[in-house]
Design a protein around this motif. Sequence first.
Motif, PDB file in Angstrom:
ATOM      1  N   ASP A 222       0.830  -1.198   0.000  1.00 56.79           N
ATOM      2  CA  ASP A 222       0.000   0.000   0.000  1.00 56.79           C
ATOM      3  C   ASP A 222       0.867   1.251   0.000  1.00 56.79           C
ATOM      4  O   ASP A 222       0.575   2.228  -0.704  1.00 56.79           O
ATOM      5  N   LEU A 223       1.930   1.239   0.792  1.00 55.98           N
ATOM      6  CA  LEU A 223       2.846   2.380   0.800  1.00 55.98           C
ATOM      7  C   LEU A 223       3.451   2.577  -0.579  1.00 55.98           C
ATOM      8  O   LEU A 223       3.514   3.704  -1.084  1.00 55.98           O
ATOM      9  N   ARG A 226       1.765   4.513  -3.299  1.00 56.42           N
ATOM     10  CA  ARG A 226       1.764   5.971  -3.154  1.00 56.42           C
ATOM     11  C   ARG A 226       3.117   6.597  -3.511  1.00 56.42           C
ATOM     12  O   ARG A 226       3.257   7.819  -3.492  1.00 56.42           O
ATOM     13  N   THR A 292       6.003  10.587   2.425  1.00 57.27           N
ATOM     14  CA  THR A 292       4.719   9.983   2.083  1.00 57.27           C
ATOM     15  C   THR A 292       4.039   9.419   3.315  1.00 57.27           C
ATOM     16  O   THR A 292       2.815   9.540   3.476  1.00 57.27           O
ATOM     17  N   ARG A 295       2.341  12.193   5.091  1.00 57.82           N
ATOM     18  CA  ARG A 295       1.140  12.696   4.419  1.00 57.82           C
ATOM     19  C   ARG A 295      -0.048  11.765   4.586  1.00 57.82           C
ATOM     20  O   ARG A 295      -1.188  12.213   4.655  1.00 57.82           O
ATOM     21  N   CYS A 296       0.223  10.456   4.630  1.00 54.08           N
ATOM     22  CA  CYS A 296      -0.893   9.510   4.618  1.00 54.08           C
ATOM     23  C   CYS A 296      -1.180   8.901   5.982  1.00 54.08           C
ATOM     24  O   CYS A 296      -1.970   7.981   6.082  1.00 54.08           O
ATOM     25  N   HIS A 297      -0.573   9.405   7.051  1.00 56.15           N
ATOM     26  CA  HIS A 297      -0.717   8.721   8.339  1.00 56.15           C
ATOM     27  C   HIS A 297      -2.156   8.706   8.826  1.00 56.15           C
ATOM     28  O   HIS A 297      -2.576   7.771   9.506  1.00 56.15           O
ATOM     29  N   GLU A 298      -2.929   9.712   8.471  1.00 58.21           N
ATOM     30  CA  GLU A 298      -4.320   9.701   8.901  1.00 58.21           C
ATOM     31  C   GLU A 298      -5.106   8.623   8.165  1.00 58.21           C
ATOM     32  O   GLU A 298      -5.951   7.945   8.749  1.00 58.21           O
ATOM     33  N   VAL A 299      -4.799   8.443   6.882  1.00 54.54           N
ATOM     34  CA  VAL A 299      -5.462   7.390   6.114  1.00 54.54           C
ATOM     35  C   VAL A 299      -5.065   6.023   6.656  1.00 54.54           C
ATOM     36  O   VAL A 299      -5.861   5.092   6.715  1.00 54.54           O
ATOM     37  N   CYS A 300      -3.806   5.939   7.092  1.00 53.29           N
ATOM     38  CA  CYS A 300      -3.291   4.659   7.588  1.00 53.29           C
ATOM     39  C   CYS A 300      -3.743   4.353   9.008  1.00 53.29           C
ATOM     40  O   CYS A 300      -3.443   3.280   9.531  1.00 53.29           O
ATOM     41  N   CYS A 308       5.057   2.826   9.754  1.00 55.98           N
ATOM     42  CA  CYS A 308       4.623   2.069   8.580  1.00 55.98           C
ATOM     43  C   CYS A 308       4.081   0.722   9.030  1.00 55.98           C
ATOM     44  O   CYS A 308       4.368  -0.309   8.455  1.00 55.98           O
TER      45      CYS A 308
END
Length: 316
Positions: A222-223, A226, A292, A295-300, A308
């Motif tokens: 998934d990472l 992105r 990255t 930026r995506c930690h809220e989605v994760c 990670c």
Amino acid sequence: MGAAGSSALARPGLPAPPGPRWLGVAALGLAAVALGAVAWRRARSRRRGRLQQVGTVSELWIYPIKSCKGVSVDAAECTALGLRSGHLRDRFWLVINKEGNMVTARQEPRLVLISLTCEGDTLTLSAAYTKDLQLPVKTPTTNVVHRCRVHGLEIEGRDCGEAAAQWITNFLKTQPYRLVHFEPHMQPRNSHQVEDAFSPTDQIPYSDASPFLILSEASLADLNSRLEKKVKIANFRPNIVISGCGVYAEDSWNELLIGDVELKRVMACSRCILTTVDPDTGVMSRKEPLETLKRCHEVCRTSSSTACHLILLMIQ
């Protein structure tokens, strides 16, 4: 990144230990983990002890020298201080400077290009375009024992000799370095002094904070979806890689059983700048994948802006 001993893992019919804890392997002595071993999650329900299959062990890695190249193994023993396969033990060797301070790929990114392997009673230091150096498995007891420092905590290490020091120094070409080895009779560091979540009895050798780190293939995939330039498992240096699970499923793994090893989850492992070192070239970008991840930690759905979904483990 990367302790030993913690209070006993809760078993069916017994209450769980209070408060947050790091993952613990509830085993006395040694337990084995092998490729293909099924990972089970102990469900949180009234039916205590109910297991749900969550994945399979797809890779096992030992990193003999802290920050250097990993060794892929088919099976390994889980000991109180990390994985062991034959004479190779996880992060039992350390590069230090003349002051005795640890040197990692944070300071010397090209360390990731050095490997330490073992055949019989011989250790071999290797790196591309460099002649291999062979060393005895048992460091002579006449070699000096250094007082080293890992993240500010003192720990001993027996010097591996002048040949090893010159080999590493010549390869890195920056300043004089030495290679030391942690011996089982030496006093480990106290994990609680690294992170408050550890028990005062938890111990580690040269690992950052814990002797085990787990990562799922799904979260890495998934990472990478992105990222423009994909990263590898080697960027995150896990000991145990799990396949066949959902993306970020490990966030919900509170109690695990892999082979004979029982694990207890406490928190994700925050990632540092070392993850930005290309494991194939030894070049540090200082940017990806950390930018990255931030930026995506809220989605994760992670509490750490640079986590990670890697989970630290401990054996007790």
